[in-house]
Design an enzyme around this catalytic site. Structure first.
Site, PDB file in Angstrom:
ATOM      1  N   ASP A  40       0.849  -1.195   0.000  1.00  0.00           N
ATOM      2  CA  ASP A  40       0.000   0.000   0.000  1.00  0.00           C
ATOM      3  C   ASP A  40       0.885   1.245   0.000  1.00  0.00           C
ATOM      4  O   ASP A  40       1.778   1.390   0.854  1.00  0.00           O
ATOM      5  CB  ASP A  40      -0.896   0.017   1.250  1.00  0.00           C
ATOM      6  CG  ASP A  40      -1.976  -1.052   1.204  1.00  0.00           C
ATOM      7  OD1 ASP A  40      -2.121  -1.733   0.159  1.00  0.00           O
ATOM      8  OD2 ASP A  40      -2.693  -1.210   2.221  1.00  0.00           O
TER       9      ASP A  40
ATOM     10  N   SER B 287      -8.798  -2.692  15.033  1.00  0.00           N
ATOM     11  CA  SER B 287      -7.905  -2.513  13.874  1.00  0.00           C
ATOM     12  C   SER B 287      -7.857  -1.064  13.390  1.00  0.00           C
ATOM     13  O   SER B 287      -6.866  -0.660  12.783  1.00  0.00           O
ATOM     14  CB  SER B 287      -8.335  -3.437  12.729  1.00  0.00           C
ATOM     15  OG  SER B 287      -9.443  -2.898  12.051  1.00  0.00           O
TER      16      SER B 287
ATOM     17  N   GLY C  25      -6.190 -10.033   0.430  1.00  0.00           N
ATOM     18  CA  GLY C  25      -5.868 -11.411   0.799  1.00  0.00           C
ATOM     19  C   GLY C  25      -4.828 -11.450   1.906  1.00  0.00           C
ATOM     20  O   GLY C  25      -5.015 -12.101   2.940  1.00  0.00           O
ATOM     21  N   ALA C  26      -3.728 -10.739   1.679  1.00  0.00           N
ATOM     22  CA  ALA C  26      -2.643 -10.725   2.667  1.00  0.00           C
ATOM     23  C   ALA C  26      -3.128 -10.168   3.998  1.00  0.00           C
ATOM     24  O   ALA C  26      -2.795 -10.690   5.077  1.00  0.00           O
ATOM     25  CB  ALA C  26      -1.479  -9.900   2.142  1.00  0.00           C
TER      26      ALA C  26
ATOM     27  N   GLU D 128     -21.789  -2.785   7.693  1.00  0.00           N
ATOM     28  CA  GLU D 128     -22.273  -1.412   7.505  1.00  0.00           C
ATOM     29  C   GLU D 128     -21.401  -0.417   8.276  1.00  0.00           C
ATOM     30  O   GLU D 128     -21.913   0.503   8.923  1.00  0.00           O
ATOM     31  CB  GLU D 128     -23.747  -1.331   7.930  1.00  0.00           C
ATOM     32  CG  GLU D 128     -24.645  -2.241   7.085  1.00  0.00           C
ATOM     33  CD  GLU D 128     -26.130  -2.119   7.407  1.00  0.00           C
ATOM     34  OE1 GLU D 128     -26.491  -1.366   8.340  1.00  0.00           O
ATOM     35  OE2 GLU D 128     -26.922  -2.791   6.718  1.00  0.00           O
TER      36      GLU D 128
ATOM     37  N   GLY E  99     -12.413  -4.033   7.264  1.00  0.00           N
ATOM     38  CA  GLY E  99     -13.208  -5.113   6.675  1.00  0.00           C
ATOM     39  C   GLY E  99     -12.415  -6.417   6.644  1.00  0.00           C
ATOM     40  O   GLY E  99     -12.953  -7.491   6.918  1.00  0.00           O
ATOM     41  N   ASP E 100     -11.137  -6.313   6.332  1.00  0.00           N
ATOM     42  CA  ASP E 100     -10.301  -7.522   6.285  1.00  0.00           C
ATOM     43  C   ASP E 100     -10.187  -8.147   7.670  1.00  0.00           C
ATOM     44  O   ASP E 100     -10.227  -9.370   7.824  1.00  0.00           O
ATOM     45  CB  ASP E 100      -8.906  -7.176   5.748  1.00  0.00           C
ATOM     46  CG  ASP E 100      -8.967  -6.668   4.313  1.00  0.00           C
ATOM     47  OD1 ASP E 100      -9.838  -7.146   3.554  1.00  0.00           O
ATOM     48  OD2 ASP E 100      -8.163  -5.783   3.958  1.00  0.00           O
TER      49      ASP E 100
ATOM     50  N   GLY F  49      -2.411   2.196   8.949  1.00  0.00           N
ATOM     51  CA  GLY F  49      -2.039   1.096   8.041  1.00  0.00           C
ATOM     52  C   GLY F  49      -3.041  -0.036   8.116  1.00  0.00           C
ATOM     53  O   GLY F  49      -3.645  -0.285   9.161  1.00  0.00           O
TER      54      GLY F  49
END
Ligand code: RIB
Length: 292
Positions: free
Chosen positions: A13, A272, A41-42, A211, A241-242, A277
């Site tokens: 990123d 999180s 994915g990571a 949401e 979300g991850d 990051g």
């Protein structure tokens, strides 16, 4: 210990922070520039490993500096890279992120992530032995998502599909998945013909719509349920979300009930966002449990 495979993207990123998001044709002066590990994915693989799962990543990186950094980051976070093969003469995936006005805007260049092909999955079949849950997202080719959904169905492994970024899904893939976790925008793309309530009712205990700060909505077979998120001071929402998806998968793979799994995942996601990051604030198991 839950055994999880993540099939998906691995990226770096490139993040700029700015007090103002530029409009079309506009130039603004930003505040900072940082490179950090990312890729949906990571991110999900790292989040699941920090929460105590035994995680194997199936992905590709470029034959470049970024690829090396991505592999080192997996190793540092105890994610197996046995099935992350560098692609020669190709760049690693990158995400170009602007953090401004309390939210992010992201442009993803898939690059080596495009080489997570159905053939590559077939070459990685040994990884699927004894697995409790497979997680997948959409920063890899569409045909790979379809293929993995068929593999999971055939092997009887539960598939958690995080349909991000948004693109329409074939009914077969929806049927093959055990859990689907779009955000509100992605849910609209997936179920454009249905109202949100009708879509939730059509897929009880399977469709979980995130949401943001409101929480997560699903239909439990009798009622539409909104499990509220936890309120925190957000520094960077990238990767929330991850983290939700990974924590949800870990809890389900460990045999927790759905409502408890959503609460656990909401708690992990709320932690999180408290650091910079995508992976910066992803909590350990102990950190989540201390808050529950
Ligand atoms: O979900 C967040 C991720 O999306 C970022 O880390 C970025 O890589 C983008 O792919």
């Amino acid at each position: 210990m839950a055994k999880i495979i993540v099939v998906g993207s691995s990226s770096i990123d490139l993040v700029v922070t700015s007090s103002k998001r530029p409009g079309a044709g506009e130039t603004v002066l930003g505040d900072s520039f940082t490179t950090v590990p990312g890729g949906k994915g990571a991110n999900q693989a790292v989040a699941a490993a920090r929460l105590g799962a035994d995680v194997t990543m199936i992905g590709r990186v470029g034959d470049d500096h970024f690829g090396e950094a991505i592999l080192n980051n997996f190793t540092f976070n105890r994610v197996s890279t046995d099935y992350v093969e560098p692609v020669t003469h190709m760049e690693s995936g990158t995400a170009h992120i602007v953090l401004a006005e309390g939210d992010n805007s992201i442009v993803v260049i898939k690059a080596a992530n495009n080489e997570v092909t159905p053939d590559y999955i077939d070459q990685s079949m040994n990884a699927f032995q004894g697995v409790d849950m497979v997680m997948i997202q959409q920063e890899i080719p569409e045909e790979t998502v379809t293929h993995v959904s068929r593999v999971c169905k055939k092997l009887g492994i539960q598939l958690l599909l995080n349909p991000a970024p948004a693109r329409p899904l074939e009914e077969e893939v929806i049927e093959n998945a055990a859990y689907i976790t779009p955000n509100e925008h992605e849910a609209e793309v997936l179920f454009s013909e249905l109202s949100l309530s009708d879509a939730l009712r059509k897929y009880p205990n399977k469709l979980f719509v995130t949401e943001g700060s409101k929480g997560v909505r699903y239909f439990d077979g009798e009622n539409e349920v909104l499990v509220p998120s936890y309120k925190v001071e957000a520094v960077d929402t990238t990767g929330a979300g991850d983290t939700f998806n990974a924590a949800f998968a870990v809890a389900l793979a460990e045999g927790k009930a759905i409502a408890d799994s959503v609460r656990f995942a909401n708690r992990a996601a709320s932690l999180s966002v408290t650091k910079f990051g995508a992976q910066g604030g992803m909590p350990t198991r102990e950190e989540v449990e201390a808050q529950m």
